[in-house]
Design a protein around this motif. Structure first.
Motif, PDB file in Angstrom:
ATOM      1  N   UNK A 329       0.715  -1.256  -0.025  1.00 29.87           N
ATOM      2  CA  UNK A 329      -0.017   0.052  -0.117  1.00 29.87           C
ATOM      3  C   UNK A 329       0.738   1.202   0.017  1.00 29.87           C
ATOM      4  N   UNK A 330       1.936   1.223   0.642  1.00 28.14           N
ATOM      5  CA  UNK A 330       2.873   2.154   0.828  1.00 28.14           C
ATOM      6  C   UNK A 330       3.589   2.509  -0.741  1.00 28.14           C
ATOM      7  N   UNK A 331       3.773   1.246  -1.231  1.00 33.40           N
ATOM      8  CA  UNK A 331       4.333   1.638  -2.734  1.00 33.40           C
ATOM      9  C   UNK A 331       3.456   2.261  -3.462  1.00 33.40           C
ATOM     10  N   UNK A 332       2.153   1.992  -3.548  1.00 38.47           N
ATOM     11  CA  UNK A 332       1.123   2.680  -4.424  1.00 38.47           C
ATOM     12  C   UNK A 332       0.958   4.381  -3.815  1.00 38.47           C
ATOM     13  N   UNK A 333       1.199   4.332  -2.620  1.00 39.38           N
ATOM     14  CA  UNK A 333       1.021   5.590  -1.754  1.00 39.38           C
ATOM     15  C   UNK A 333       2.014   6.736  -2.518  1.00 39.38           C
ATOM     16  N   UNK A 334       3.271   6.284  -2.951  1.00 40.06           N
ATOM     17  CA  UNK A 334       4.303   6.789  -3.460  1.00 40.06           C
ATOM     18  C   UNK A 334       3.999   7.277  -4.867  1.00 40.06           C
ATOM     19  N   UNK A 335       3.205   6.248  -5.210  1.00 34.67           N
ATOM     20  CA  UNK A 335       3.170   6.946  -6.833  1.00 34.67           C
ATOM     21  C   UNK A 335       1.907   7.961  -6.742  1.00 34.67           C
ATOM     22  N   UNK A 336       0.949   7.786  -6.038  1.00 40.41           N
ATOM     23  CA  UNK A 336      -0.263   8.775  -5.602  1.00 40.41           C
ATOM     24  C   UNK A 336       0.405  10.055  -5.334  1.00 40.41           C
ATOM     25  N   UNK A 337       1.507  10.034  -4.665  1.00 39.06           N
ATOM     26  CA  UNK A 337       2.262  11.510  -4.111  1.00 39.06           C
ATOM     27  C   UNK A 337       2.911  11.956  -5.238  1.00 39.06           C
ATOM     28  N   UNK A 338       3.327  10.898  -6.259  1.00 38.29           N
ATOM     29  CA  UNK A 338       4.022  11.703  -7.591  1.00 38.29           C
ATOM     30  C   UNK A 338       3.234  12.278  -8.548  1.00 38.29           C
ATOM     31  N   UNK A 339       2.051  11.464  -8.832  1.00 34.60           N
ATOM     32  CA  UNK A 339       1.028  11.805  -9.794  1.00 34.60           C
ATOM     33  C   UNK A 339      -0.078  12.665  -9.154  1.00 34.60           C
ATOM     34  N   UNK A 340      -0.468  12.669  -7.919  1.00 37.98           N
ATOM     35  CA  UNK A 340      -1.620  13.175  -7.685  1.00 37.98           C
ATOM     36  C   UNK A 340      -2.769  12.548  -7.547  1.00 37.98           C
ATOM     37  N   UNK A 341      -3.133  11.746  -8.646  1.00 35.75           N
ATOM     38  CA  UNK A 341      -4.049  10.654  -8.771  1.00 35.75           C
ATOM     39  C   UNK A 341      -3.390   9.538  -9.743  1.00 35.75           C
ATOM     40  N   UNK A 342      -3.550   8.295  -9.147  1.00 31.83           N
ATOM     41  CA  UNK A 342      -3.007   7.142  -9.698  1.00 31.83           C
ATOM     42  C   UNK A 342      -3.212   7.100 -11.158  1.00 31.83           C
ATOM     43  N   UNK A 343      -2.314   6.760 -12.018  1.00 25.54           N
ATOM     44  CA  UNK A 343      -2.601   6.239 -13.537  1.00 25.54           C
ATOM     45  C   UNK A 343      -3.300   4.791 -13.559  1.00 25.54           C
ATOM     46  N   UNK A 344      -3.880   4.647 -14.614  1.00 28.52           N
ATOM     47  CA  UNK A 344      -4.627   3.047 -14.383  1.00 28.52           C
ATOM     48  C   UNK A 344      -3.447   2.036 -14.569  1.00 28.52           C
ATOM     49  N   UNK A 345      -2.284   2.565 -15.258  1.00 29.37           N
ATOM     50  CA  UNK A 345      -1.123   1.471 -15.312  1.00 29.37           C
ATOM     51  C   UNK A 345       0.106   2.039 -15.130  1.00 29.37           C
ATOM     52  N   UNK A 346       1.046   1.247 -14.439  1.00 28.97           N
ATOM     53  CA  UNK A 346       2.197   1.694 -13.760  1.00 28.97           C
ATOM     54  C   UNK A 346       3.473   0.784 -13.958  1.00 28.97           C
ATOM     55  N   UNK A 347       4.470   0.991 -14.648  1.00 29.36           N
ATOM     56  CA  UNK A 347       5.526  -0.012 -14.782  1.00 29.36           C
ATOM     57  C   UNK A 347       6.682   0.417 -13.619  1.00 29.36           C
ATOM     58  N   UNK A 348       6.563  -0.543 -12.763  1.00 25.40           N
ATOM     59  CA  UNK A 348       7.543  -0.451 -11.672  1.00 25.40           C
ATOM     60  C   UNK A 348       9.101  -0.629 -12.226  1.00 25.40           C
ATOM     61  N   UNK A 349       9.280  -1.155 -13.304  1.00 26.49           N
ATOM     62  CA  UNK A 349      10.685  -1.392 -13.743  1.00 26.49           C
ATOM     63  C   UNK A 349      11.324   0.079 -14.340  1.00 26.49           C
ATOM     64  N   UNK A 350      10.296   0.694 -14.780  1.00 28.50           N
ATOM     65  CA  UNK A 350      10.880   2.101 -15.333  1.00 28.50           C
ATOM     66  C   UNK A 350      10.352   2.841 -14.665  1.00 28.50           C
ATOM     67  N   UNK A 351       9.478   2.849 -13.690  1.00 29.75           N
ATOM     68  CA  UNK A 351       8.841   3.817 -12.902  1.00 29.75           C
ATOM     69  C   UNK A 351       8.088   4.998 -13.738  1.00 29.75           C
ATOM     70  N   UNK A 352       7.490   4.476 -14.756  1.00 28.73           N
ATOM     71  CA  UNK A 352       6.738   5.265 -15.581  1.00 28.73           C
ATOM     72  C   UNK A 352       5.213   4.776 -15.813  1.00 28.73           C
ATOM     73  N   UNK A 353       4.126   5.937 -15.904  1.00 28.91           N
ATOM     74  CA  UNK A 353       2.972   5.421 -16.286  1.00 28.91           C
ATOM     75  C   UNK A 353       2.849   4.473 -17.718  1.00 28.91           C
TER      76      UNK A 353
END
Ligand code: IFL
Length: 462
Positions: A329-353
């Motif tokens: 859940x913290x992993x996703x919260x970090x993505x939320x912090x970065x984008x404000x709202x989560x993108x539908x898809x996120x690649x953890x290997x490239x750290x890009x939506x």
């Protein structure tokens, strides 16, 4: 360490109940009561826009003020209205709740010559009618839920007991045997509740047969894949994922234990979870992710994460893996912090939506709420607060809350659709997370994959 949620909750009760524990952990800065009142005000405002511009329609278009139908193509069943009912009730928006119930009693009729997704119709409409019944006890709501389930039942008449994907509500004509574990196995909490309330065991038996049928076809690694043919029982893909197509299969194994004490479902849940943790768990830069793998070899085939998978931290924690659930859940919260709202898809290997849109999704706050129910840790409320405030900032439109076409811009580009689940899910999770309402039993409850409360409402005494 594996902890049993029931024991955690029983422990909380023994210590004097949730109310006795929470204040010690409460934030000094946030006025949670005021935040809960704001959520309620947003719900009332949105309902009033829906009442005025799309009453009885399935889904409002919050930018244009128009509407669209789902799950039928050309006929409306009042989807958003039914999804909203138990949320309105738990918030104490009683006159709006009653207005909605009156509409259902006078207008909801499933005898329509049109095709629906069996899965979507069950989690949203059967579940929505059952949770509204749980809120107020009106027998007509239960009768309508039963009638709808009866119309879906013929889909399960296959050699494997796994349902076709689509069915015509009037004729019972079925279509599409190629389907997924989530489509097949997301029924037992709703249908078991129906059996319990009606005394007819066929609903629970049918749903249970389907969920067991998926489990029995797992690979030697104890993994399931995304596509299966319900006639032959053969897999039609090799991809194992915790995201879309498989997510609520795992969820409903655990839930059937939680709701009915079905120990065999708990065992199946633990078998599946052990395999996921063994073969799919990946740590990257201190964050936990779950790779897609080949279900027979365990070889990684994808590093993209569906936003839908962000619910999984809550499920892991419920099943006893609290530390891993919190980490995910913290992993996703970090993505939320970065984008404000989560993108539908996120690649953890490239750290890009990988997908820029957001379909007004509830999964992260779903996980935060579930975690908070377990340990009352303030950080879960904070994740919910950030989620709510971002939604207010970016998703609000003239006639309600809308999904986003692109979460990466500033401002974020709005689309024009409010999905039915918005009324049932995040608005309820926010409110329950912030409000401490006496209408909800924080120690003993059950919320379905669609956020429908099937256990845990407390009616105020007259
Ligand atoms: O219908 C919703 C539900 O939570 C589900 N899948 C996706 C929807 C919300 O994103 O099971």
């Amino acid at each position: 360490m594996l902890i049993d949620r029931r024991r955690v909750l029983a422990g909380a009760t023994a210590l004097g109940g949730a109310a006795a524990i929470r204040p010690a952990l409460a934030s000094a800065q946030t006025d949670w009561h005021a935040l809960a009142e704001d959520v309620k005000a947003q719900m009332a405002w949105s309902w009033d826009r829906y009442r005025e511009h799309a009453w009885g329609k399935d889904e409002i278009k919050p930018v244009s003020g128009s509407f669209s139908s789902f799950p039928l193509k050309t006929h409306h069943l009042g989807l958003s209205l039914i999804e909203a009912l138990d949320t309105l009730w738990v918030m104490g928006l009683d006159s709006r709740f009653q207005d909605g119930v009156d509409w259902v009693k006078g207008n909801f009729d499933a005898d329509v010559d049109g095709e629906v997704s069996v899965f979507e119709t069950s989690i949203r409409l059967v579940g929505g009618l059952l949770s509204a019944h749980h809120a107020c006890g009106d027998a007509v709501l239960l009768a309508k839920a039963r009638d709808l389930a009866d119309r879906l039942l013929p889909a399960f008449a296959t050699p494997t007991g796994m349902p076709y994907r689509f069915i015509n509500l009037k004729t019972g004509a079925v279509r599409e045997p190629l389907t997924s574990p989530a489509d097949i196995a997301t029924y037992l909490p709703e249908w078991g509740t129906l059996s319990r309330l009606t005394g007819d065991p066929k609903y629970a038996a049918t749903a249970r047969k389907a969920i067991v049928a998926v489990f029995e076809r797992r690979s030697k690694l104890d993994l399931v894949a995304t596509k299966i043919d319900v006639l032959s029982g053969k897999w039609r893909s090799r991809q194992a994922t915790i995201g879309s197509y498989c997510d609520s299969f795992f969820e409903y194994l655990w839930d059937s234990w939680q709701l009915f004490g079905d120990a065999e479902c708990r065992r199946m849940y633990h078998v599946c979870t052990a395999a996921i943790l063994k073969h799919q768990q990946v740590w990257k830069d201190g964050s936990l992710w779950f790779a897609d793998v080949d279900f027979e070899t365990g070889v990684i085939v994808g590093t993209e994460q569906d936003e839908l998978a962000s619910f999984y931290g809550g499920l892991l924690a419920q099943g006893g893996a609290m530390k891993l659930g919190a980490a995910y859940t913290e992993s996703w919260a970090k993505v939320q912090k970065r984008f404000g709202v989560l993108p539908e898809g996120y690649d953890y290997a490239t750290a890009a939506p990988t997908q820029l849109a957001n379909a007004l999704r509830p999964e992260l706050v779903d996980a935060a709420f579930t975690l908070w129910l377990i340990d009352w840790d303030q950080r879960w409320r904070d994740i919910g607060r950030v989620h709510f405030l971002a939604m207010k900032r970016w998703n609000k439109a003239e006639y309600g809350y809308t999904d986003l076409a692109d979460v990466t811009g500033d401002p974020k580009r709005q689309a024009d659709h409010c999905p039915g689940y918005w009324w049932s899910e995040q608005m309820k999770y926010y409110y329950l997370l912030f409000s401490d309402t006496p209408r909800f039993d924080y120690n003993r409850n059950y919320l379905s994959t669609e956020g429908n409360v099937l256990m845990g409402f407390k009616r105020p005494s007259a």
